[in-house]
Design a protein around this motif. Sequence first.
Motif, mmCIF file in Angstrom:
data_model
loop_
_atom_site.group_PDB
_atom_site.id
_atom_site.type_symbol
_atom_site.label_atom_id
_atom_site.label_comp_id
_atom_site.label_asym_id
_atom_site.label_seq_id
_atom_site.Cartn_x
_atom_site.Cartn_y
_atom_site.Cartn_z
ATOM 1 N N VAL A 193 26.966 8.105 15.999
ATOM 2 C CA VAL A 193 25.595 8.586 15.933
ATOM 3 C C VAL A 193 25.551 10.103 15.745
ATOM 4 O O VAL A 193 24.711 10.623 15.003
ATOM 5 C CB VAL A 193 24.799 8.140 17.180
ATOM 6 C CG1 VAL A 193 25.228 8.902 18.430
ATOM 7 C CG2 VAL A 193 23.307 8.309 16.951
ATOM 8 N N VAL A 240 21.140 1.451 14.467
ATOM 9 C CA VAL A 240 21.047 1.899 15.855
ATOM 10 C C VAL A 240 19.648 1.632 16.397
ATOM 11 O O VAL A 240 19.481 1.107 17.507
ATOM 12 C CB VAL A 240 21.387 3.402 15.962
ATOM 13 C CG1 VAL A 240 21.069 3.924 17.368
ATOM 14 C CG2 VAL A 240 22.857 3.636 15.635
ATOM 15 N N THR A 241 18.635 1.986 15.617
ATOM 16 C CA THR A 241 17.255 1.760 16.039
ATOM 17 C C THR A 241 16.983 0.282 16.263
ATOM 18 O O THR A 241 16.377 -0.115 17.263
ATOM 19 C CB THR A 241 16.277 2.313 14.983
ATOM 20 O OG1 THR A 241 16.550 3.691 14.748
ATOM 21 C CG2 THR A 241 14.838 2.178 15.446
ATOM 22 N N TYR A 274 23.008 3.508 8.936
ATOM 23 C CA TYR A 274 23.579 3.393 10.274
ATOM 24 C C TYR A 274 22.528 3.678 11.342
ATOM 25 O O TYR A 274 22.432 2.960 12.348
ATOM 26 C CB TYR A 274 24.755 4.357 10.426
ATOM 27 C CG TYR A 274 25.359 4.343 11.808
ATOM 28 C CD1 TYR A 274 26.125 3.268 12.240
ATOM 29 C CD2 TYR A 274 25.159 5.398 12.685
ATOM 30 C CE1 TYR A 274 26.684 3.242 13.512
ATOM 31 C CE2 TYR A 274 25.697 5.388 13.964
ATOM 32 C CZ TYR A 274 26.473 4.304 14.363
ATOM 33 O OH TYR A 274 26.997 4.288 15.629
ATOM 34 N N LEU A 275 21.714 4.693 11.137
ATOM 35 C CA LEU A 275 20.677 5.023 12.118
ATOM 36 C C LEU A 275 19.616 3.935 12.183
ATOM 37 O O LEU A 275 19.031 3.706 13.246
ATOM 38 C CB LEU A 275 20.055 6.387 11.785
ATOM 39 C CG LEU A 275 20.985 7.583 12.003
ATOM 40 C CD1 LEU A 275 20.342 8.864 11.499
ATOM 41 C CD2 LEU A 275 21.371 7.718 13.473
ATOM 42 N N GLN A 276 19.366 3.254 11.071
ATOM 43 C CA GLN A 276 18.457 2.104 11.120
ATOM 44 C C GLN A 276 19.061 0.995 11.976
ATOM 45 O O GLN A 276 18.359 0.347 12.764
ATOM 46 C CB GLN A 276 18.180 1.574 9.712
ATOM 47 C CG GLN A 276 17.208 0.396 9.670
ATOM 48 C CD GLN A 276 15.795 0.805 10.051
ATOM 49 O OE1 GLN A 276 15.116 1.482 9.301
ATOM 50 N NE2 GLN A 276 15.353 0.411 11.241
ATOM 51 N N VAL A 304 14.601 8.984 14.990
ATOM 52 C CA VAL A 304 15.535 9.932 14.388
ATOM 53 C C VAL A 304 14.993 11.358 14.495
ATOM 54 O O VAL A 304 15.726 12.295 14.826
ATOM 55 C CB VAL A 304 15.811 9.561 12.915
ATOM 56 C CG1 VAL A 304 16.524 10.700 12.193
ATOM 57 C CG2 VAL A 304 16.646 8.292 12.837
ATOM 58 N N ARG A 357 12.255 3.929 13.143
ATOM 59 C CA ARG A 357 13.462 4.710 12.835
ATOM 60 C C ARG A 357 13.117 6.168 12.584
ATOM 61 O O ARG A 357 13.749 7.078 13.125
ATOM 62 C CB ARG A 357 14.167 4.133 11.604
ATOM 63 C CG ARG A 357 15.423 4.901 11.191
ATOM 64 C CD ARG A 357 15.773 4.634 9.739
ATOM 65 N NE ARG A 357 14.716 5.096 8.843
ATOM 66 C CZ ARG A 357 14.469 4.552 7.649
ATOM 67 N NH1 ARG A 357 15.161 3.525 7.226
ATOM 68 N NH2 ARG A 357 13.498 5.032 6.898
ATOM 69 N N ALA A 412 24.523 7.231 6.346
ATOM 70 C CA ALA A 412 24.053 7.669 7.667
ATOM 71 C C ALA A 412 22.686 7.083 7.982
ATOM 72 O O ALA A 412 22.426 6.661 9.115
ATOM 73 C CB ALA A 412 24.000 9.199 7.717
ATOM 74 N N LYS A 413 21.807 7.038 6.998
ATOM 75 C CA LYS A 413 20.462 6.516 7.219
ATOM 76 C C LYS A 413 20.514 5.023 7.540
ATOM 77 O O LYS A 413 19.779 4.550 8.421
ATOM 78 C CB LYS A 413 19.590 6.784 5.999
ATOM 79 C CG LYS A 413 18.101 6.586 6.255
ATOM 80 C CD LYS A 413 17.275 7.145 5.114
ATOM 81 C CE LYS A 413 15.789 7.044 5.427
ATOM 82 N NZ LYS A 413 14.961 7.623 4.341
ATOM 83 N N ALA A 469 26.284 10.898 12.159
ATOM 84 C CA ALA A 469 25.156 10.489 11.315
ATOM 85 C C ALA A 469 24.031 11.518 11.369
ATOM 86 O O ALA A 469 23.431 11.856 10.343
ATOM 87 C CB ALA A 469 24.640 9.124 11.752
ATOM 88 N N PHE A 470 23.742 12.021 12.570
ATOM 89 C CA PHE A 470 22.710 13.051 12.692
ATOM 90 C C PHE A 470 23.105 14.320 11.933
ATOM 91 O O PHE A 470 22.261 14.983 11.326
ATOM 92 C CB PHE A 470 22.451 13.377 14.157
ATOM 93 C CG PHE A 470 21.489 12.433 14.820
ATOM 94 C CD1 PHE A 470 20.237 12.212 14.283
ATOM 95 C CD2 PHE A 470 21.832 11.768 15.988
ATOM 96 C CE1 PHE A 470 19.339 11.335 14.889
ATOM 97 C CE2 PHE A 470 20.947 10.893 16.608
ATOM 98 C CZ PHE A 470 19.693 10.683 16.047
#
Length: 455
Positions: A174, A217-218, A213-215, A262, A258, A210-211, A177-178
């Motif tokens: 994470v 995570v959310t 992956y963050l989706q 984010v 998301r 990265a986007k 990704a940020f």
Amino acid sequence: MSATSIHPPVVRRPPGPSRASALGLLPRMMRNRLEVMAWAVAEYGEAVRVPLGPKTLYLFNHPDHARHVLADNAANYTKGIGLTHARRVIGDGLLTSEGELWRKQRRVIQPVFQAKRLARQVDAIALEAEALVDRLREHSGQGPVDIRQEMTALALGVLGRTLIDADLGAFEAVGEAFETVQDQAMFEMMSLGAVPLWLPLPRTLRFRKAKRYLQEVTDSLAADRRKNPNGFGDDIVSRLIESVADEPDQQVGRERMRDELVTLLLAGHETTASTLSWALHLLDQNPEVRERVHEEAVEVFSRGPLDSAALHGFTYTSMVLEEVMRMYPPVWLLTRIAREADEIGGFAVPAGADVIISPYLLQRSEKWWPDPDKFDPERFASDRRAGRERYSYIPFGAGPRFCVGNNLGMMEATIVLAALCRDLRLASVPDQVVEGEPMLTLRVRGGLPMTVTAR
């Protein structure tokens, strides 16, 4: 008839370089944005018109100007250059949204930052701070540690526990990704969104990954919360789930969650990590200040476990952090676009103009801050605050869009800095050049290697 009515005040265009002479400014801005803006103010004064490529920027550097744009006439100004382009990357979160969508998002998020709820987070922050101290103590007497990286991991951990009620450490990538999202957001800001996101450039491909992956995570956080047998809580994930429950298009709801999550985590962890990094650097440069923070920390922690009332004992530590944010404000740039033509400090601003207020420049102005490049926490002693121009110090912005997480950020920074100074002594690596990198926040460029010594 008064003289004023016969001869009304003259509204003039701000001074600045000609478009021809400003041709070299764009590449300079890419290399060092702070240097170019400081030069413009030093050369032309508190109101400057800067032709920059296809744009003309209106830079204002007086507390009255900041009050007018950010508070008194805030309704005339929407989010400006940079953030409008960063929207392609971080979506319509609280940082970039406008109008009714922004007001709705603010209503959803505001309760998470209420004083009563924050008071219950002191223990969680203290636990994260103690874990950080233990990790760094393991490096005592060994090689340097990248403090910026450590502060970033800490801030994400704190936000996970205080805002999300989840351990973000379970998502190993994470932080990376940020970082990728922030790099793309800054690229969008500086290129004014001129490079299509569909081009398969290495930078763009990293951002897409990265986007996604963050989706994930959310989605995972939301799924875990929905399975909670006790129902939804007062954390941000619960509130976001409820806020999109009536969204007819589930995909739109997922993306909105998301974007908001984010944005909160990106802006929230970056501001605190940057502030703490600068604080530790400045304390190393000013050992007498560091020792005062150490003594105060030993005294406050000796009283027993921390609670919200105990935080009032960190008087000097709070002054130190305020001075850190004066010199290196986490929000270094505030950009707006004028909806309609306006007048700021006697200068004409046309409709559609890109208007800039820089807390970094304002807070280093000799007019408001004697010897501004000197690190002096005593500036924030109660007897020296009296009479100070309110809008000469705006590290969290001002007006309706004042940073919603400022109290959490200050509480976190205070506890962590005190815990570090109580138990450790951090020292810069010889010949290390420490300079600012103006990204979404004003962070330390290239990391901050420091050696650790246990007290």
